[in-house]
Scaffold this motif. Structure first.
Motif, PDB file in Angstrom:
ATOM      1  N   MET A 288       0.636  -1.242  -0.263  1.00 31.45           N
ATOM      2  CA  MET A 288      -0.062  -0.095  -0.311  1.00 31.45           C
ATOM      3  C   MET A 288       0.899   1.159   0.343  1.00 31.45           C
ATOM      4  O   MET A 288       1.853   1.292   0.979  1.00 31.45           O
ATOM      5  CB  MET A 288      -0.871  -0.187   1.006  1.00 31.45           C
ATOM      6  N   LYS A 289       0.653   2.326  -0.983  1.00 32.54           N
ATOM      7  CA  LYS A 289       0.997   3.293  -1.100  1.00 32.54           C
ATOM      8  C   LYS A 289       0.253   4.352  -0.168  1.00 32.54           C
ATOM      9  O   LYS A 289      -0.253   4.784  -0.885  1.00 32.54           O
ATOM     10  CB  LYS A 289       1.586   4.048  -1.845  1.00 32.54           C
ATOM     11  N   ASN A 290       0.879   5.476   0.756  1.00 32.00           N
ATOM     12  CA  ASN A 290       0.609   6.363   1.656  1.00 32.00           C
ATOM     13  C   ASN A 290       0.782   7.658   0.921  1.00 32.00           C
ATOM     14  O   ASN A 290       2.335   7.875   1.256  1.00 32.00           O
ATOM     15  CB  ASN A 290       0.740   6.486   2.779  1.00 32.00           C
ATOM     16  N   ILE A 291       0.508   8.442   0.882  1.00 35.12           N
ATOM     17  CA  ILE A 291       0.572   9.516   0.536  1.00 35.12           C
ATOM     18  C   ILE A 291       0.482  10.822   1.404  1.00 35.12           C
ATOM     19  O   ILE A 291      -0.945  11.280   2.134  1.00 35.12           O
ATOM     20  CB  ILE A 291      -0.405  10.114  -0.997  1.00 35.12           C
TER      21      ILE A 291
ATOM     22  N   VAL B 136       0.382  15.132   7.020  1.00 39.13           N
ATOM     23  CA  VAL B 136      -0.829  14.253   6.979  1.00 39.13           C
ATOM     24  C   VAL B 136      -0.832  14.017   6.077  1.00 39.13           C
ATOM     25  O   VAL B 136      -0.065  13.641   5.145  1.00 39.13           O
ATOM     26  CB  VAL B 136      -1.719  15.809   7.230  1.00 39.13           C
ATOM     27  N   CYS B 137      -1.429  12.583   6.651  1.00 39.72           N
ATOM     28  CA  CYS B 137      -2.106  11.191   5.356  1.00 39.72           C
ATOM     29  C   CYS B 137      -2.375  11.392   4.991  1.00 39.72           C
ATOM     30  O   CYS B 137      -3.799  11.359   5.250  1.00 39.72           O
ATOM     31  CB  CYS B 137      -2.284   9.810   6.638  1.00 39.72           C
TER      32      CYS B 137
ATOM     33  N   GLU C 154     -12.374  11.541   1.827  1.00 32.38           N
ATOM     34  CA  GLU C 154     -13.061  12.621   1.104  1.00 32.38           C
ATOM     35  C   GLU C 154     -11.992  13.288   0.174  1.00 32.38           C
ATOM     36  O   GLU C 154     -12.124  14.564  -0.354  1.00 32.38           O
ATOM     37  CB  GLU C 154     -14.155  13.340   1.592  1.00 32.38           C
ATOM     38  N   CYS C 155     -10.503  13.459   0.659  1.00 35.13           N
ATOM     39  CA  CYS C 155      -9.419  13.576   0.247  1.00 35.13           C
ATOM     40  C   CYS C 155      -9.665  13.868  -1.330  1.00 35.13           C
ATOM     41  O   CYS C 155      -9.296  12.710  -1.974  1.00 35.13           O
ATOM     42  CB  CYS C 155      -8.192  13.813   0.632  1.00 35.13           C
ATOM     43  N   ARG C 156      -9.248  14.853  -2.329  1.00 38.45           N
ATOM     44  CA  ARG C 156      -9.280  14.895  -4.110  1.00 38.45           C
ATOM     45  C   ARG C 156      -7.949  15.137  -4.064  1.00 38.45           C
ATOM     46  O   ARG C 156      -7.738  16.723  -3.675  1.00 38.45           O
ATOM     47  CB  ARG C 156     -10.942  14.889  -4.665  1.00 38.45           C
TER      48      ARG C 156
ATOM     49  N   PRO D  80      -5.699  10.609  -3.747  1.00 37.27           N
ATOM     50  CA  PRO D  80      -4.245  10.903  -3.641  1.00 37.27           C
ATOM     51  C   PRO D  80      -3.181   9.374  -4.003  1.00 37.27           C
ATOM     52  O   PRO D  80      -2.997   9.540  -5.115  1.00 37.27           O
ATOM     53  CB  PRO D  80      -4.477  10.589  -1.573  1.00 37.27           C
ATOM     54  N   TYR D  81      -4.588   8.011  -3.772  1.00 39.00           N
ATOM     55  CA  TYR D  81      -3.857   6.950  -4.353  1.00 39.00           C
ATOM     56  C   TYR D  81      -3.802   7.231  -5.674  1.00 39.00           C
ATOM     57  O   TYR D  81      -3.107   6.412  -6.159  1.00 39.00           O
ATOM     58  CB  TYR D  81      -4.644   5.582  -3.559  1.00 39.00           C
ATOM     59  N   GLU D  82      -5.045   7.322  -6.163  1.00 42.07           N
ATOM     60  CA  GLU D  82      -4.802   7.249  -7.717  1.00 42.07           C
ATOM     61  C   GLU D  82      -4.372   8.318  -8.041  1.00 42.07           C
ATOM     62  O   GLU D  82      -3.719   7.702  -9.258  1.00 42.07           O
ATOM     63  CB  GLU D  82      -6.570   7.542  -7.560  1.00 42.07           C
ATOM     64  N   TRP D  83      -4.467   9.627  -7.697  1.00 44.12           N
ATOM     65  CA  TRP D  83      -3.356  10.674  -8.157  1.00 44.12           C
ATOM     66  C   TRP D  83      -1.896   9.632  -8.641  1.00 44.12           C
ATOM     67  O   TRP D  83      -1.056  10.398  -9.248  1.00 44.12           O
ATOM     68  CB  TRP D  83      -3.160  11.642  -7.415  1.00 44.12           C
ATOM     69  N   TRP D  84      -1.252   8.975  -7.694  1.00 45.47           N
ATOM     70  CA  TRP D  84       0.368   8.583  -7.177  1.00 45.47           C
ATOM     71  C   TRP D  84      -0.185   7.539  -8.941  1.00 45.47           C
ATOM     72  O   TRP D  84       1.169   7.572  -9.465  1.00 45.47           O
ATOM     73  CB  TRP D  84       0.575   7.968  -6.481  1.00 45.47           C
TER      74      TRP D  84
END
Length: 79
Positions: free
Chosen positions: A1-4, A13-14, A20-22, A30-34
């Motif tokens: 798992m990748k945490n951003i 902050v993670c 709801e973070c986008r 965040p994961y999709e962005w990476w």
């Protein structure tokens, strides 16, 4: 798992902890962005040489607040 992680107003902050973070411009989590290439805004030609408006940045919505930060304040941690 990748945490951003991101440094937002001086606190790391993670981003994954907020469901709801986008990344505002793409609408990605965040994961999709990476995983989709981690796009940042970066001008090819600077209309003004000494302006903060033209530094690389990303727009993030985290816990209901919108942030515009330089990508140097993002870290990816694989756990």
């Amino acid at each position: 798992m990748k945490n951003i992680y991101a440094c937002l107003v001086g606190e790391w902050v993670c981003l994954n902890d907020d469901p709801e973070c986008r990344f505002i411009d793409s609408g990605l989590t965040p994961y999709e962005w990476w995983e989709s290439g981690a796009e940042v805004w970066s001008p090819k030609n600077l209309p003004e040489e000494h302006s903060m408006y033209y530094l690389n940045y990303v727009n993030i919505c985290y816990k209901g607040k919108d942030y515009r930060i330089n990508p140097i304040f993002i870290q990816v941690v694989t756990e």
